[in-house]
Design a protein around this motif. Structure first.
Motif, short mmCIF file in Angstrom:
data_model
loop_
_atom_site.label_atom_id
_atom_site.label_comp_id
_atom_site.label_asym_id
_atom_site.label_seq_id
_atom_site.Cartn_x
_atom_site.Cartn_y
_atom_site.Cartn_z
N THR A 163 11.72 -58.69 39.24
CA THR A 163 11.82 -59.39 40.53
C THR A 163 13.01 -60.33 40.54
O THR A 163 13.50 -60.71 41.61
CB THR A 163 10.54 -60.19 40.82
OG1 THR A 163 10.34 -61.17 39.80
CG2 THR A 163 9.33 -59.28 40.89
N GLY A 217 7.95 -56.38 38.70
CA GLY A 217 7.95 -57.10 37.43
C GLY A 217 8.52 -56.23 36.32
O GLY A 217 8.40 -55.00 36.36
N ARG A 219 4.24 -67.43 35.38
CA ARG A 219 4.06 -66.10 35.95
C ARG A 219 2.73 -65.52 35.50
O ARG A 219 2.40 -65.50 34.31
CB ARG A 219 5.20 -65.17 35.53
CG ARG A 219 6.50 -65.43 36.28
CD ARG A 219 6.47 -64.84 37.69
NE ARG A 219 6.49 -63.39 37.65
CZ ARG A 219 7.61 -62.66 37.65
NH1 ARG A 219 8.80 -63.24 37.67
NH2 ARG A 219 7.54 -61.34 37.64
N SER A 260 6.51 -60.54 32.81
CA SER A 260 7.81 -60.83 33.40
C SER A 260 8.86 -61.05 32.34
O SER A 260 8.63 -61.77 31.36
CB SER A 260 7.70 -62.08 34.29
OG SER A 260 8.97 -62.61 34.58
N LYS A 289 4.74 -62.91 40.49
CA LYS A 289 6.13 -62.64 40.84
C LYS A 289 6.91 -63.93 41.13
O LYS A 289 6.35 -65.02 41.24
CB LYS A 289 6.23 -61.64 41.98
CG LYS A 289 5.50 -60.33 41.68
CD LYS A 289 5.60 -59.33 42.81
CE LYS A 289 4.82 -58.07 42.48
NZ LYS A 289 4.87 -57.08 43.57
#
Length: 363
Positions: free
Chosen positions: A53, A81, A184, A188, A224
């Motif tokens: 992202t 992700g 998060r 990620s 995200k």
């Protein structure tokens, strides 16, 4: 202090010896709202990709410009992700993946297996500074050392007016309020890079290894990058980490981070680029996985940066020509030039040329 976009763009022009030149006869009219479109021949067909992202805003801009030239080419990139993107590439449901970290040792052979007669390449495409963002009323220009940052996110410092925070922020009116850390919730690469930074610079105070999944106890998870930014924006006394473009879009306060030279560096294009100058290529045979020096002693360097990679087959993909055509644009001088207005930094020219050569060899 809030970072002004014009300052970010100006900083980019001053750092990393970036040479951005036009592409001569390859130039075509600019796509609406974007940079000039892709150099080289268009390849008809569709691509499906997903992942990081952190690079989603860059991908949206690139796709708009590329499809503006190549009407018969379609690219669908979903910001699911980094972890999900790599899983999709390995599963064969993504033609290429975006990731904020290079493939891990256990991921590489699985990804290679999808490349008949070739291997999965880590192609750095976007420099994305990671901002430490916060929402504390009346506190501007928050200063944090790696040790202090690690203690906050590990739950060892829980009050904004803690003596350790006050010691690094003389004169600041710190509230007697609980600190709410935000991380998060999904896997990620931004988390991987942020925790890698803590692991490398505050080993004594960060008791967890780095990884795409958040490992420290406590705090609040948000999905995200846009979810993290929204949570911090709407919740007083929060602190988190997010890519600069999302911090800018949400008009969030960004902290100054103490670097290896002992300075509290403000996030800007110039300061992020100074850290990136020390990156070393550790991959071979067209693979361009990088090693960053998070503890750089370069004066003025902002030390928390990430590089987003495109994971693509060197050869053997059924969509090799389509992938190559699109990535030729993203790696081109024109494609990289578009990043400055989006809160990213273009690749230094020496690295950009290596990425361009790797993409040109895709078969």
């Amino acid at each position: 202090m809030k970072l002004q976009r014009s300052g970010f763009v100006a900083g980019i022009a001053l750092t990393a010896s970036i040479a951005l030149t036009a592409c001569g006869s390859d130039n075509v009219p600019t796509a609406e709202g974007g940079s000039s479109a892709a150099p080289g021949s268009c390849i008809s067909g569709s691509l499906t990709a997903q992942g990081s992202t952190a690079q989603k805003n860059a991908m949206d801009e690139w796709i708009k410009a590329y499809q503006g030239q190549c009407a018969d080419s379609k690219v669908d990139y979903q910001g699911t992700g980094s972890g999900a993107g790599i899983e999709a590439f390995i599963a064969g449901t993504a033609d290429f993946a975006g990731s904020d970290s290079a493939l891990k040792e256990d991921e590489q052979p699985l990804a290679d297996a999808k490349c008949v007669g070739g291997k999965a390449l880590n192609l750095p495409m976007v420099i994305g500074p990671i901002a430490v963002v916060y929402n504390v009323e009346g506190v501007d220009g928050l200063q944090l050392s790696p040790s202090l940052l690690a203690k906050i996110f590990d739950g060892k410092i829980t009050k904004w007016n803690d003596a350790a925070i006050a010691a690094e922020n003389s004169g600041a009116k710190l509230p007697d309020a609980n600190i709410e850390t935000v991380h998060r919730a999904d896997e990620s690469g931004t988390t991987d890079n942020f925790t890698k930074y803590l692991s490398k610079t505050a080993e004594a105070d960060w008791s967890h290894s780095n990884g795409k999944a958040w490992k420290a106890p406590g705090g609040t998870g948000a999905s995200k990058s846009d979810g993290v930014a929204t949570k911090v924006k709407s919740t007083p006394n929060t602190i988190s980490y997010v890519e600069l473009s999302f911090a800018e879009n949400s008009d969030l306060q960004t902290a100054k981070i103490k670097n290896g030279a002992g300075e509290y560096a403000e996030l800007s294009g110039e300061s992020a680029g100074k850290t990136f100058e020390n990156a070393e290529v550790k991959g071979t045979d067209g693979d361009l996985a990088l090693s960053l020096d998070y503890a750089t002693t370069t004066a003025g360097a902002y030390p928390i940066v990430l590089v987003t990679y495109e994971i693509a087959c060197s050869k053997g993909s059924t969509k090799a020509k389509e992938v190559q055509a699109f990535l030729k644009y993203t790696a081109s001088a024109e494609g990289q030039k578009a990043l400055g207005e989006l809160g990213y930094a273009p690749l230094p020219e020496t690295l950009r040329a290596k990425v361009e050569a790797s993409v040109a060899a895709i078969a």
